[in-house]
Design a protein around this motif. Structure first.
Motif, PDB file in Angstrom:
ATOM      1  N   LEU A  34      75.335 -58.550  10.963  1.00 53.38           N
ATOM      2  CA  LEU A  34      76.650 -58.402  10.355  1.00 53.38           C
ATOM      3  C   LEU A  34      77.214 -57.012  10.627  1.00 53.38           C
ATOM      4  CD1 LEU A  34      78.948 -59.553   8.643  1.00 53.38           C
ATOM      5  CD2 LEU A  34      77.726 -58.724   6.623  1.00 53.38           C
ATOM      6  N   VAL A  35      76.379 -55.993  10.471  1.00 53.51           N
ATOM      7  CA  VAL A  35      76.806 -54.613  10.746  1.00 53.51           C
ATOM      8  C   VAL A  35      77.279 -54.498  12.189  1.00 53.51           C
ATOM      9  CG1 VAL A  35      76.010 -52.228  10.917  1.00 53.51           C
ATOM     10  CG2 VAL A  35      75.334 -53.631   8.950  1.00 53.51           C
ATOM     11  N   SER A  36      76.535 -55.112  13.102  1.00 52.10           N
ATOM     12  CA  SER A  36      76.925 -55.087  14.511  1.00 52.10           C
ATOM     13  C   SER A  36      78.236 -55.831  14.732  1.00 52.10           C
ATOM     14  CB  SER A  36      75.816 -55.716  15.349  1.00 52.10           C
ATOM     15  OG  SER A  36      76.194 -55.799  16.687  1.00 52.10           O
ATOM     16  N   PHE A  37      78.392 -56.976  14.093  1.00 51.61           N
ATOM     17  CA  PHE A  37      79.605 -57.788  14.266  1.00 51.61           C
ATOM     18  C   PHE A  37      80.851 -57.047  13.796  1.00 51.61           C
ATOM     19  CE2 PHE A  37      82.728 -60.824  12.622  1.00 51.61           C
ATOM     20  CZ  PHE A  37      82.980 -61.574  13.770  1.00 51.61           C
ATOM     21  N   ILE A  38      80.770 -56.397  12.648  1.00 51.01           N
ATOM     22  CA  ILE A  38      81.966 -55.730  12.129  1.00 51.01           C
ATOM     23  C   ILE A  38      82.197 -54.375  12.778  1.00 51.01           C
ATOM     24  CG2 ILE A  38      81.951 -56.953   9.933  1.00 51.01           C
ATOM     25  CD1 ILE A  38      80.726 -54.500   8.643  1.00 51.01           C
ATOM     26  N   GLY A  39      81.255 -53.947  13.602  1.00 51.70           N
ATOM     27  CA  GLY A  39      81.454 -52.716  14.351  1.00 51.70           C
ATOM     28  C   GLY A  39      81.258 -51.473  13.528  1.00 51.70           C
ATOM     29  N   ALA A  40      80.248 -51.467  12.678  1.00 52.39           N
ATOM     30  CA  ALA A  40      79.952 -50.264  11.896  1.00 52.39           C
ATOM     31  C   ALA A  40      79.637 -49.116  12.846  1.00 52.39           C
ATOM     32  CB  ALA A  40      78.779 -50.525  10.961  1.00 52.39           C
ATOM     33  N   PRO A  41      79.984 -47.904  12.463  1.00 52.28           N
ATOM     34  CA  PRO A  41      79.732 -46.759  13.336  1.00 52.28           C
ATOM     35  C   PRO A  41      78.262 -46.640  13.698  1.00 52.28           C
ATOM     36  CG  PRO A  41      80.927 -46.107  11.356  1.00 52.28           C
ATOM     37  CD  PRO A  41      80.540 -47.528  11.182  1.00 52.28           C
ATOM     38  N   ALA A  42      78.005 -46.205  14.900  1.00 46.98           N
ATOM     39  CA  ALA A  42      76.633 -46.057  15.375  1.00 46.98           C
ATOM     40  C   ALA A  42      75.871 -45.006  14.586  1.00 46.98           C
ATOM     41  CB  ALA A  42      76.634 -45.700  16.864  1.00 46.98           C
ATOM     42  N   ASN A  43      76.577 -44.082  13.963  1.00 48.73           N
ATOM     43  CA  ASN A  43      75.919 -43.003  13.233  1.00 48.73           C
ATOM     44  C   ASN A  43      75.781 -43.307  11.743  1.00 48.73           C
ATOM     45  OD1 ASN A  43      78.586 -42.781  12.620  1.00 48.73           O
ATOM     46  ND2 ASN A  43      78.836 -40.689  13.314  1.00 48.73           N
ATOM     47  N   THR A  44      75.706 -44.584  11.383  1.00 49.60           N
ATOM     48  CA  THR A  44      75.572 -44.979   9.983  1.00 49.60           C
ATOM     49  C   THR A  44      74.338 -44.341   9.358  1.00 49.60           C
ATOM     50  OG1 THR A  44      76.688 -47.063  10.400  1.00 49.60           O
ATOM     51  CG2 THR A  44      75.358 -46.948   8.417  1.00 49.60           C
ATOM     52  N   GLU A  45      73.220 -44.304  10.096  1.00 48.78           N
ATOM     53  CA  GLU A  45      71.997 -43.708   9.553  1.00 48.78           C
ATOM     54  C   GLU A  45      72.207 -42.232   9.238  1.00 48.78           C
ATOM     55  OE1 GLU A  45      68.391 -44.549  11.645  1.00 48.78           O
ATOM     56  OE2 GLU A  45      69.042 -46.595  12.074  1.00 48.78           O
ATOM     57  N   LEU A  46      72.964 -41.534  10.052  1.00 55.68           N
ATOM     58  CA  LEU A  46      73.260 -40.130   9.791  1.00 55.68           C
ATOM     59  C   LEU A  46      74.029 -39.989   8.486  1.00 55.68           C
ATOM     60  CD1 LEU A  46      73.332 -37.141  10.545  1.00 55.68           C
ATOM     61  CD2 LEU A  46      75.353 -37.633  11.944  1.00 55.68           C
ATOM     62  N   PHE A  47      75.016 -40.860   8.258  1.00 54.81           N
ATOM     63  CA  PHE A  47      75.768 -40.814   7.005  1.00 54.81           C
ATOM     64  C   PHE A  47      74.855 -41.050   5.808  1.00 54.81           C
ATOM     65  CE2 PHE A  47      79.702 -41.415   9.503  1.00 54.81           C
ATOM     66  CZ  PHE A  47      80.437 -40.404   8.936  1.00 54.81           C
ATOM     67  N   HIS A  48      73.939 -42.015   5.920  1.00 53.72           N
ATOM     68  CA  HIS A  48      73.014 -42.286   4.821  1.00 53.72           C
ATOM     69  C   HIS A  48      72.136 -41.073   4.550  1.00 53.72           C
ATOM     70  CE1 HIS A  48      74.204 -46.357   4.161  1.00 53.72           C
ATOM     71  NE2 HIS A  48      73.939 -46.717   5.400  1.00 53.72           N
ATOM     72  N   SER A  49      71.686 -40.424   5.599  1.00 51.87           N
ATOM     73  CA  SER A  49      70.860 -39.238   5.430  1.00 51.87           C
ATOM     74  C   SER A  49      71.656 -38.118   4.766  1.00 51.87           C
ATOM     75  CB  SER A  49      70.345 -38.769   6.795  1.00 51.87           C
ATOM     76  OG  SER A  49      69.681 -37.537   6.672  1.00 51.87           O
ATOM     77  N   LEU A  50      72.889 -37.911   5.215  1.00 51.03           N
ATOM     78  CA  LEU A  50      73.731 -36.884   4.613  1.00 51.03           C
ATOM     79  C   LEU A  50      74.055 -37.215   3.164  1.00 51.03           C
ATOM     80  CD1 LEU A  50      76.164 -36.142   7.573  1.00 51.03           C
ATOM     81  CD2 LEU A  50      74.305 -34.705   6.735  1.00 51.03           C
ATOM     82  N   ASP A  51      74.270 -38.495   2.874  1.00 54.63           N
ATOM     83  CA  ASP A  51      74.521 -38.910   1.491  1.00 54.63           C
ATOM     84  C   ASP A  51      73.330 -38.577   0.610  1.00 54.63           C
ATOM     85  OD1 ASP A  51      77.017 -39.846   2.147  1.00 54.63           O
ATOM     86  OD2 ASP A  51      76.465 -41.975   2.115  1.00 54.63           O
ATOM     87  N   SER A  52      72.129 -38.854   1.092  1.00 49.79           N
ATOM     88  CA  SER A  52      70.922 -38.545   0.324  1.00 49.79           C
ATOM     89  C   SER A  52      70.818 -37.052   0.065  1.00 49.79           C
ATOM     90  CB  SER A  52      69.677 -39.027   1.064  1.00 49.79           C
ATOM     91  OG  SER A  52      69.670 -40.418   1.174  1.00 49.79           O
ATOM     92  N   ASP A  53      71.093 -36.266   1.088  1.00 47.70           N
ATOM     93  CA  ASP A  53      71.046 -34.811   0.926  1.00 47.70           C
ATOM     94  C   ASP A  53      72.092 -34.338  -0.084  1.00 47.70           C
ATOM     95  OD1 ASP A  53      69.046 -34.767   2.815  1.00 47.70           O
ATOM     96  OD2 ASP A  53      70.339 -34.068   4.448  1.00 47.70           O
ATOM     97  N   LEU A  54      73.282 -34.897  -0.012  1.00 53.22           N
ATOM     98  CA  LEU A  54      74.345 -34.503  -0.930  1.00 53.22           C
ATOM     99  C   LEU A  54      74.011 -34.900  -2.370  1.00 53.22           C
ATOM    100  CD1 LEU A  54      77.082 -33.200  -1.356  1.00 53.22           C
ATOM    101  CD2 LEU A  54      78.135 -35.417  -0.870  1.00 53.22           C
ATOM    102  N   ILE A  55      73.412 -36.056  -2.542  1.00 55.22           N
ATOM    103  CA  ILE A  55      72.998 -36.475  -3.889  1.00 55.22           C
ATOM    104  C   ILE A  55      72.019 -35.468  -4.468  1.00 55.22           C
ATOM    105  CG2 ILE A  55      71.657 -38.215  -5.157  1.00 55.22           C
ATOM    106  CD1 ILE A  55      72.974 -40.295  -3.216  1.00 55.22           C
ATOM    107  N   ARG A  56      71.091 -34.992  -3.647  1.00 52.63           N
ATOM    108  CA  ARG A  56      70.127 -33.995  -4.113  1.00 52.63           C
ATOM    109  C   ARG A  56      70.827 -32.706  -4.521  1.00 52.63           C
ATOM    110  NH1 ARG A  56      65.104 -34.239  -1.739  1.00 52.63           N
ATOM    111  NH2 ARG A  56      64.654 -32.350  -2.913  1.00 52.63           N
ATOM    112  N   VAL A  57      71.814 -32.294  -3.756  1.00 54.30           N
ATOM    113  CA  VAL A  57      72.573 -31.089  -4.087  1.00 54.30           C
ATOM    114  C   VAL A  57      73.288 -31.276  -5.420  1.00 54.30           C
ATOM    115  CG1 VAL A  57      74.550 -29.658  -3.414  1.00 54.30           C
ATOM    116  CG2 VAL A  57      72.864 -30.333  -1.693  1.00 54.30           C
ATOM    117  N   ILE A  58      73.941 -32.408  -5.584  1.00 52.41           N
ATOM    118  CA  ILE A  58      74.684 -32.676  -6.824  1.00 52.41           C
ATOM    119  C   ILE A  58      73.740 -32.694  -8.022  1.00 52.41           C
ATOM    120  CG2 ILE A  58      76.030 -34.426  -8.055  1.00 52.41           C
ATOM    121  CD1 ILE A  58      77.309 -35.098  -5.294  1.00 52.41           C
TER     122      ILE A  58
END
Length: 108
Positions: A34-58
């Motif tokens: 589904l992710v491939s079909f809708i054309g999610a950005p290739a760097n989705t994993e990077l966003f998830h990693s950055l989100d995790s880091d930001l949650i820790r900061v918050i």
């Protein structure tokens, strides 16, 4: 949500919000096809990693504000309090400190 239809090759051909006569097959939102079909950005994993880091900061900023009496945990909505306390308890149960701040930062 989401429900899909497939083509003759078994590939996703359409995505629908609700089940209907054309689309009755449910797939999880994070299903790779589904992710491939809708054309999610290739760097989705990077966003998830950055989100995790930001949650820790918050989390650490909230803890610092509470320690300095600039914020009371009870000032936050009940749902936020529950989530903060659950994550705090989990982090404290880890074998090593996971705080990204140190006493030398002047924030703790």
């Amino acid at each position: 949500m989401p429900y899909i239809t497939r083509d003759l090759n078994g590939q996703i051909s359409a995505v629908f919000r609700d089940a209907n006569t054309a689309a009755s097959e449910f797939v999880p939102q994070n299903a790779p096809e589904l992710v491939s079909f809708i054309g999610a950005p290739a760097n989705t994993e990077l966003f998830h990693s950055l989100d995790s880091d930001l949650i820790r900061v918050i989390e650490d900023v909230i803890d610092a504000l509470i320690r300095k009496n600039l914020l009371l945990l009870t000032d936050l909505p009940a749902e936020a309090q529950t989530k903060i306390l659950a994550r705090r308890n989990l982090r404290q149960s880890l074998p090593q400190s996971t705080s990204i701040l140190s006493p030398n930062d002047g924030l703790i």
